[in-house]
Design an enzyme around this catalytic site. Structure first.
Site, PDB file in Angstrom:
ATOM      1  N   GLU A   1      -4.029  -5.003  19.357  1.00 23.11           N
ATOM      2  CA  GLU A   1      -3.110  -5.140  18.216  1.00 23.11           C
ATOM      3  C   GLU A   1      -2.170  -3.947  18.096  1.00 23.11           C
ATOM      4  O   GLU A   1      -2.576  -2.802  18.328  1.00 23.11           O
ATOM      5  CB  GLU A   1      -3.968  -5.258  16.956  1.00 23.11           C
ATOM      6  CG  GLU A   1      -3.207  -5.228  15.656  1.00 23.11           C
ATOM      7  CD  GLU A   1      -4.156  -5.258  14.464  1.00 23.11           C
ATOM      8  OE1 GLU A   1      -5.305  -5.725  14.608  1.00 23.11           O
ATOM      9  OE2 GLU A   1      -3.749  -4.795  13.389  1.00 23.11           O
TER      10      GLU A   1
ATOM     11  N   ARG B   1     -13.795  -6.462  15.383  1.00 29.15           N
ATOM     12  CA  ARG B   1     -12.869  -5.408  15.792  1.00 29.15           C
ATOM     13  C   ARG B   1     -13.647  -4.107  15.906  1.00 29.15           C
ATOM     14  O   ARG B   1     -14.409  -3.757  14.999  1.00 29.15           O
ATOM     15  CB  ARG B   1     -11.779  -5.270  14.719  1.00 29.15           C
ATOM     16  CG  ARG B   1     -10.646  -4.359  15.115  1.00 29.15           C
ATOM     17  CD  ARG B   1      -9.690  -4.134  13.962  1.00 29.15           C
ATOM     18  NE  ARG B   1     -10.048  -2.954  13.204  1.00 29.15           N
ATOM     19  CZ  ARG B   1      -9.221  -2.311  12.365  1.00 29.15           C
ATOM     20  NH1 ARG B   1      -7.989  -2.763  12.180  1.00 29.15           N
ATOM     21  NH2 ARG B   1      -9.616  -1.253  11.710  1.00 29.15           N
TER      22      ARG B   1
ATOM     23  N   TRP C   1       1.576   6.785  12.368  1.00 26.49           N
ATOM     24  CA  TRP C   1       0.185   6.713  11.897  1.00 26.49           C
ATOM     25  C   TRP C   1      -0.356   5.315  12.138  1.00 26.49           C
ATOM     26  O   TRP C   1       0.335   4.341  11.960  1.00 26.49           O
ATOM     27  CB  TRP C   1       0.075   7.040  10.397  1.00 26.49           C
ATOM     28  CG  TRP C   1      -1.353   6.890   9.961  1.00 26.49           C
ATOM     29  CD1 TRP C   1      -2.389   7.740  10.228  1.00 26.49           C
ATOM     30  CD2 TRP C   1      -1.913   5.787   9.252  1.00 26.49           C
ATOM     31  NE1 TRP C   1      -3.564   7.239   9.713  1.00 26.49           N
ATOM     32  CE2 TRP C   1      -3.306   6.035   9.111  1.00 26.49           C
ATOM     33  CE3 TRP C   1      -1.395   4.595   8.713  1.00 26.49           C
ATOM     34  CZ2 TRP C   1      -4.180   5.162   8.461  1.00 26.49           C
ATOM     35  CZ3 TRP C   1      -2.245   3.725   8.070  1.00 26.49           C
ATOM     36  CH2 TRP C   1      -3.626   4.006   7.942  1.00 26.49           C
TER      37      TRP C   1
ATOM     38  N   ASP D   1      -7.409  -2.365  17.423  1.00 27.94           N
ATOM     39  CA  ASP D   1      -6.117  -2.053  16.797  1.00 27.94           C
ATOM     40  C   ASP D   1      -5.648  -0.686  17.281  1.00 27.94           C
ATOM     41  O   ASP D   1      -6.279   0.334  17.000  1.00 27.94           O
ATOM     42  CB  ASP D   1      -6.303  -2.043  15.275  1.00 27.94           C
ATOM     43  CG  ASP D   1      -4.978  -1.976  14.514  1.00 27.94           C
ATOM     44  OD1 ASP D   1      -3.939  -1.756  15.160  1.00 27.94           O
ATOM     45  OD2 ASP D   1      -5.004  -2.144  13.285  1.00 27.94           O
TER      46      ASP D   1
ATOM     47  N   ARG E   1       0.763 -11.624  13.215  1.00 25.74           N
ATOM     48  CA  ARG E   1      -0.121 -11.143  12.157  1.00 25.74           C
ATOM     49  C   ARG E   1       0.515 -11.077  10.767  1.00 25.74           C
ATOM     50  O   ARG E   1      -0.031 -10.458   9.850  1.00 25.74           O
ATOM     51  CB  ARG E   1      -0.651  -9.753  12.549  1.00 25.74           C
ATOM     52  CG  ARG E   1      -1.783  -9.901  13.501  1.00 25.74           C
ATOM     53  CD  ARG E   1      -2.401  -8.629  13.927  1.00 25.74           C
ATOM     54  NE  ARG E   1      -2.749  -7.687  12.889  1.00 25.74           N
ATOM     55  CZ  ARG E   1      -3.728  -7.824  12.008  1.00 25.74           C
ATOM     56  NH1 ARG E   1      -4.481  -8.922  12.017  1.00 25.74           N
ATOM     57  NH2 ARG E   1      -3.967  -6.888  11.118  1.00 25.74           N
TER      58      ARG E   1
ATOM     59  N   ASN F   1       0.814  -1.216   0.000  1.00 25.57           N
ATOM     60  CA  ASN F   1       0.000   0.000   0.000  1.00 25.57           C
ATOM     61  C   ASN F   1       0.852   1.274   0.000  1.00 25.57           C
ATOM     62  O   ASN F   1       1.692   1.474   0.890  1.00 25.57           O
ATOM     63  CB  ASN F   1      -0.924  -0.013   1.230  1.00 25.57           C
ATOM     64  CG  ASN F   1      -2.142   0.859   1.045  1.00 25.57           C
ATOM     65  OD1 ASN F   1      -2.302   1.506   0.012  1.00 25.57           O
ATOM     66  ND2 ASN F   1      -3.009   0.873   2.046  1.00 25.57           N
TER      67      ASN F   1
ATOM     68  N   HIS G   1     -14.791  -5.637  10.749  1.00 31.13           N
ATOM     69  CA  HIS G   1     -14.477  -4.309  11.290  1.00 31.13           C
ATOM     70  C   HIS G   1     -15.733  -3.517  11.578  1.00 31.13           C
ATOM     71  O   HIS G   1     -16.448  -3.131  10.652  1.00 31.13           O
ATOM     72  CB  HIS G   1     -13.681  -3.506  10.271  1.00 31.13           C
ATOM     73  CG  HIS G   1     -12.270  -3.958  10.103  1.00 31.13           C
ATOM     74  ND1 HIS G   1     -11.294  -3.137   9.620  1.00 31.13           N
ATOM     75  CD2 HIS G   1     -11.673  -5.133  10.378  1.00 31.13           C
ATOM     76  CE1 HIS G   1     -10.151  -3.801   9.583  1.00 31.13           C
ATOM     77  NE2 HIS G   1     -10.358  -5.013  10.036  1.00 31.13           N
TER      78      HIS G   1
ATOM     79  N   HIS H   1      -2.797   0.528  16.379  1.00 25.85           N
ATOM     80  CA  HIS H   1      -2.099   1.040  15.189  1.00 25.85           C
ATOM     81  C   HIS H   1      -0.817   1.797  15.544  1.00 25.85           C
ATOM     82  O   HIS H   1      -0.571   2.915  15.065  1.00 25.85           O
ATOM     83  CB  HIS H   1      -3.046   1.905  14.340  1.00 25.85           C
ATOM     84  CG  HIS H   1      -2.886   1.658  12.862  1.00 25.85           C
ATOM     85  ND1 HIS H   1      -2.196   2.497  12.049  1.00 25.85           N
ATOM     86  CD2 HIS H   1      -3.306   0.642  12.081  1.00 25.85           C
ATOM     87  CE1 HIS H   1      -2.206   2.018  10.808  1.00 25.85           C
ATOM     88  NE2 HIS H   1      -2.865   0.889  10.806  1.00 25.85           N
TER      89      HIS H   1
ATOM     90  N   GLU I   1      -8.149 -11.881   9.722  1.00 25.04           N
ATOM     91  CA  GLU I   1      -8.855 -10.610   9.485  1.00 25.04           C
ATOM     92  C   GLU I   1      -9.552 -10.656   8.122  1.00 25.04           C
ATOM     93  O   GLU I   1      -8.989 -11.158   7.149  1.00 25.04           O
ATOM     94  CB  GLU I   1      -7.848  -9.450   9.509  1.00 25.04           C
ATOM     95  CG  GLU I   1      -8.474  -8.086   9.296  1.00 25.04           C
ATOM     96  CD  GLU I   1      -7.442  -6.953   9.354  1.00 25.04           C
ATOM     97  OE1 GLU I   1      -6.232  -7.242   9.247  1.00 25.04           O
ATOM     98  OE2 GLU I   1      -7.861  -5.795   9.517  1.00 25.04           O
TER      99      GLU I   1
ATOM    100  N   GLU J   1       1.702  -7.063  11.331  1.00 23.91           N
ATOM    101  CA  GLU J   1       1.226  -6.850   9.960  1.00 23.91           C
ATOM    102  C   GLU J   1       2.269  -6.132   9.102  1.00 23.91           C
ATOM    103  O   GLU J   1       2.241  -6.260   7.889  1.00 23.91           O
ATOM    104  CB  GLU J   1      -0.108  -6.093   9.947  1.00 23.91           C
ATOM    105  CG  GLU J   1      -0.016  -4.666  10.434  1.00 23.91           C
ATOM    106  CD  GLU J   1      -1.363  -3.957  10.433  1.00 23.91           C
ATOM    107  OE1 GLU J   1      -2.367  -4.578  10.804  1.00 23.91           O
ATOM    108  OE2 GLU J   1      -1.391  -2.776  10.060  1.00 23.91           O
TER     109      GLU J   1
ATOM    110  N   TYR K   1      -7.519   6.526  12.931  1.00 27.77           N
ATOM    111  CA  TYR K   1      -7.331   5.294  12.161  1.00 27.77           C
ATOM    112  C   TYR K   1      -8.551   4.368  12.332  1.00 27.77           C
ATOM    113  O   TYR K   1      -9.049   4.179  13.433  1.00 27.77           O
ATOM    114  CB  TYR K   1      -6.071   4.533  12.623  1.00 27.77           C
ATOM    115  CG  TYR K   1      -6.138   3.119  12.128  1.00 27.77           C
ATOM    116  CD1 TYR K   1      -5.896   2.841  10.786  1.00 27.77           C
ATOM    117  CD2 TYR K   1      -6.576   2.088  12.946  1.00 27.77           C
ATOM    118  CE1 TYR K   1      -6.051   1.570  10.285  1.00 27.77           C
ATOM    119  CE2 TYR K   1      -6.729   0.806  12.457  1.00 27.77           C
ATOM    120  CZ  TYR K   1      -6.471   0.563  11.130  1.00 27.77           C
ATOM    121  OH  TYR K   1      -6.649  -0.694  10.621  1.00 27.77           O
TER     122      TYR K   1
HETATM  123  O1  KDG Z   1      -2.068  -0.418   4.432  1.00 23.81           O
HETATM  124  C1  KDG Z   1      -2.218  -0.283   5.798  1.00 23.81           C
HETATM  125  C2  KDG Z   1      -3.403  -1.098   6.271  1.00 23.81           C
HETATM  126  O2  KDG Z   1      -3.329  -2.392   5.792  1.00 23.81           O
HETATM  127  C3  KDG Z   1      -3.489  -1.111   7.766  1.00 23.81           C
HETATM  128  O3  KDG Z   1      -3.617   0.191   8.223  1.00 23.81           O
HETATM  129  C4  KDG Z   1      -4.675  -1.954   8.205  1.00 23.81           C
HETATM  130  O4  KDG Z   1      -3.917  -1.961  10.458  1.00 23.81           O
HETATM  131  C5  KDG Z   1      -4.604  -2.447   9.590  1.00 23.81           C
HETATM  132  C6  KDG Z   1      -5.416  -3.621   9.933  1.00 23.81           C
HETATM  133  O5  KDG Z   1      -5.250  -4.111  11.037  1.00 23.81           O
HETATM  134  O6  KDG Z   1      -6.208  -4.046   9.095  1.00 23.81           O
HETATM  135 MG    MG Z   2      -3.633  -3.355  12.091  1.00 28.96          MG
END
Ligand code: KDG
Ligand code: MG
Length: 403
Positions: free
Chosen positions: A236, A147, A403, A210, A283, A37, A122, A212, A339, A262, A159
């Site tokens: 997460e 989530r 972020w 999450d 993850r 991404n 989500h 993040h 997920e 992730e 986010y």
């Molecule tokens: O490209 C970034 C996303 O995949 C991410 O922000 C998504 O954190 C994420 C998640 O848990 O799905």
């Molecule tokens: Mg995530």
């Protein structure tokens, strides 16, 4: 069998996807997801300029040798661009091998270990009330795990919360958009969110959240402690994990289960976290961690320490990754959860797939290969559009934050 050609297909049916298609002299083809991404064209170039020339003439059955060749042969190891490119090759080769065998891919990995793959959806809302409603809507759709992410009073954008509650796409601008962040506001809001969500949904639904990467280790420890009464399935990405030892501090303070990985791309990113039992769920996923071949290695290491899988499955991972991940999930002995963020109708039209959702569980289907194809004529209608993920700045003084 020999590889005769390989092509990179870049398309943007609502968001950008990079797909590698490998062709053979026996007419069998396979595809793999190479989407990273916000950095899509770097992986496309890595494949076009440096990987595809090395594939022509090779035996597609030699998946392990080709993996080692691309990993060790580059001299420069690891990194998200390299590992996404290797993942695309690996996924396409597993697709070809399974098609040659006439079997769904999970059968080649060792067969099904379960009847279906539990997924989490989500639920996003601009405030607590809307988030609670969304959680209940997901429960009514059959999800067993949900989530929850909510807007935070005093922050304009957070986010996980978009304009629509159906699809969430953070890569939304030609140049990175800038968001404000306040740890204090977030930490004040989140425990009361889960208090209300848990009260509304009852004890039987798994709840996830999450963070993040936005907290320091000690802040994450405090949040984990505050969330304990609401029995989360996981918290997460509580803090950035470049420093794997940071999780030790969180672990010392809370029994809320921890998930991370992730953004990891090799086993080396997870090694300390797993061996020191600092996490509960790993993850890493097919596309960003070197394909099925490498993900299997990570899962086997994790299984020694009772760490279970919980692969990333946001919409920026294409249906090709989703299909391959579901075969992996159906097999992997130490499976935890997967997920699942639904793709748009345009994306589904580009990538017809055999996987299905029913009652909170997914199944990869019984089609030989991984069961996902690409309709190149439809893909051609959606040309690449540059799109970046946002950046975060501290609300009080503009310092750049995670972020
Ligand atoms: O490209 C970034 C996303 O995949 C991410 O922000 C998504 O954190 C994420 C998640 O848990 O799905
Ligand atoms: Mg995530």
């Amino acid at each position: 069998m020999k590889i005769t050609a390989a092509r990179v297909i870049v398309c943007s049916p609502g968001r950008n996807f990079v797909t590698l298609k490998i062709e053979t002299d026996e007419g069998l083809t396979g595809i793999g997801d190479a989407t990273l991404n916000g950095r899509e064209l770097s992986v496309a170039s890595y494949l076009d300029d440096h990987v595809i020339p090395c594939l022509i003439g090779r035996d597609p059955h030699q998946i392990e040798d080709i993996w080692q060749y691309l990993y060790k042969g580059a001299y420069w190891r690891r990194g998200p661009v390299t590992m996404s490119a290797i993942a695309a090759v690996d996924t396409a080769l597993w697709d070809i091998k399974a098609k040659a065998a006439g079997l769904p891919l999970y059968q080649l990995l060792g067969g099904a270990s379960r009847t279906g793959v539990m997924v989490y959806g989500h639920a996003n809302g601009r405030d607590t009330e809307q988030t609670v409603d969304e959680v209940l809507r997901y429960r009514d759709m059959g999800y067993k795990a949900i989530r929850a992410q909510s807007g935070v009073p005093g922050l304009e954008k957070v986010y996980g919360v978009g304009k629509s509650t159906v699809f969430y796409e953070p890569a939304d601008a030609d140049l990175p958009s800038e968001h404000d962040w306040s740890t204090e506001k977030y930490l004040r809001h989140t425990p009361q969110l889960f208090d209300q969500v848990r009260a509304a949904v009852g004890p039987d639904i798994h709840l996830l959240h999450d963070v993040h990467h936005r907290l320091t280790p000690i802040e994450a420890a405090r949040l984990g402690k505050d969330l304990e009464p609401f029995r989360l399935f996981w918290m997460e990405d509580a803090t950035p994990a470049e420093n794997q030892d940071a999780f030790r501090l969180i672990r010392q303070h809370t029994t809320t289960p921890l998930a991370v990985g992730e953004v990891f791309n090799t086993i080396w990113d997870c090694k300390g976290l797993i061996e020191n039992q600092l996490i509960d769920y790993i993850r890493t996923t097919v596309v960003h961690a070197g394909g099925i071949t490498h993900l299997r290695r990570i899962a086997d290491l994790a299984s020694l320490y009772q760490v279970r899988t919980g692969s990333h499955g946001a919409t920026d991972l294409s249906p090709v990754c989703m299909g391959a991940a579901l075969h992996f999930d159906l097999w992997v002995p130490n499976f935890g959860i997967q997920e699942y963020m639904r793709h748009t109708d345009e994306t589904d039209a580009v990538f017809p797939h055999a996987y299905t959702f029913q009652d909170g569980f997914m199944h990869p289907g019984q089609v030989p290969g991984h069961g996902v194809t690409i309709d190149e004529a439809v893909a051609a209608k959606f040309p690449y559009q540059r799109a970046y993920l946002p950046v975060n700045r501290q609300q009080h003084d503009g310092t750049l934050w995670n972020w």
